[in-house]
Design an enzyme around this catalytic site. Sequence first.
Site, PDB file in Angstrom:
ATOM      1  N   SER A   1       0.836  -1.191   0.000  1.00  0.00           N
ATOM      2  CA  SER A   1       0.000   0.000   0.000  1.00  0.00           C
ATOM      3  C   SER A   1       0.873   1.244   0.000  1.00  0.00           C
ATOM      4  O   SER A   1       2.117   1.166  -0.027  1.00  0.00           O
ATOM      5  CB  SER A   1      -0.910   0.014   1.231  1.00  0.00           C
ATOM      6  OG  SER A   1      -0.143   0.137   2.415  1.00  0.00           O
ATOM      7  N   LYS A   2       0.213   2.390   0.045  1.00  0.00           N
ATOM      8  CA  LYS A   2       0.903   3.679  -0.038  1.00  0.00           C
ATOM      9  C   LYS A   2       1.981   3.829   1.023  1.00  0.00           C
ATOM     10  O   LYS A   2       3.014   4.465   0.779  1.00  0.00           O
ATOM     11  CB  LYS A   2      -0.146   4.791   0.108  1.00  0.00           C
ATOM     12  CG  LYS A   2       0.398   6.197  -0.026  1.00  0.00           C
ATOM     13  CD  LYS A   2       0.788   6.504  -1.455  1.00  0.00           C
ATOM     14  CE  LYS A   2       1.240   7.971  -1.583  1.00  0.00           C
ATOM     15  NZ  LYS A   2       1.694   8.280  -2.944  1.00  0.00           N
ATOM     16  N   ARG A   3       1.763   3.239   2.203  1.00  0.00           N
ATOM     17  CA  ARG A   3       2.747   3.409   3.270  1.00  0.00           C
ATOM     18  C   ARG A   3       4.074   2.719   2.956  1.00  0.00           C
ATOM     19  O   ARG A   3       5.075   2.951   3.634  1.00  0.00           O
ATOM     20  CB  ARG A   3       2.197   2.899   4.604  1.00  0.00           C
ATOM     21  CG  ARG A   3       1.953   1.409   4.681  1.00  0.00           C
ATOM     22  CD  ARG A   3       1.455   1.024   6.084  1.00  0.00           C
ATOM     23  NE  ARG A   3       1.108  -0.370   6.183  1.00  0.00           N
ATOM     24  CZ  ARG A   3      -0.066  -0.883   5.842  1.00  0.00           C
ATOM     25  NH1 ARG A   3      -0.999  -0.084   5.348  1.00  0.00           N
ATOM     26  NH2 ARG A   3      -0.334  -2.172   5.961  1.00  0.00           N
TER      27      ARG A   3
END
Length: 324
Positions: free
Chosen positions: A254-256
């Site tokens: 994911s974005k993290r």
Amino acid sequence: MSVTRVRGRFAPTPSGRLHLGNALSALLAWLQIRAESGEMILRLEDLDRARCKPAYAAQLLEDMRWLGLDWEEGPDAGGPWAPYEQSLRSERYEEALGILKREGHLYECFCSRADLLSAASAPHGLASEGAGCAGECRRLTEAQKAERAAKKSPALRFAMPDRAFPFADGIAGTVVFPAGAGGDFVVRRADGVIGYQLAVVVDDIAMRVTDVLRGWDLLDSTPRQLALYEALGAAPPRFAHGPLLLGPDGSRLSKRHGSVSLAELREQGLPAERIVGWLAAASGLIEIATDASPRELVAVWRPERVKREAVRLNEDWLAALMPD
């Protein structure tokens, strides 16, 4: 109409930018069909109008073309079974609901999400759809239904048959789900929105899809869909489920974990061939990541090479992708 050619599809939800996990599923599905000289369909699963946006749909098509993937039928290309947006296919879903009702496969359910989560007898359900239902509302009398309907609009649920569902997965091999896998599931929500399981089966039947390759997270949807195919009197496609991409911490990529959308990677100067080769290596299709176009990978497509387990990336996975 009889099917003489292999037909596959990629059916994303345009609720955000296309990310690497989606791209992997799209690439593997595309390679499977092109290796058999088949036809590819792009279908947008945009029933959730609050989350799905036209801008995301346009970006999705652009990203896939940039990656080197193409299709014979889709929202932009048209085709004999248009429209290719689920939001425009409601009449077909209502027709299927009518068939299922007449055959006794559906019942009204007044349970809320909280009711299901708190019920000790509720099946585990699916990760993507929440808790399943053990079928308490199946046993309501007409008077009880009327009383509850006065307070709450019901959803429509499909009653899962009380038997196991075995099938041959093109990547995972033989898979057997136990009786009632996931519990009875919603085919139309209380607010009138058609459930994912019904929509995807109705569309795959209508569009003559013969092969479905998708992410591992949808593996447990298969028994529900097999039950729907059977209830609608249609032969199911061949199913295969490819690996998920996980971040270094073991959670879904994911974005993290850094830039994960194709648009972001493209903006950073990453060539499409670098992403394609990296995805092919991460999934096990090739041994060493090397720049390649999807067309160049058709010759090496072997479903037995594709990993059955999730792919956990290391801490410097993104740096390895970047141009020198």
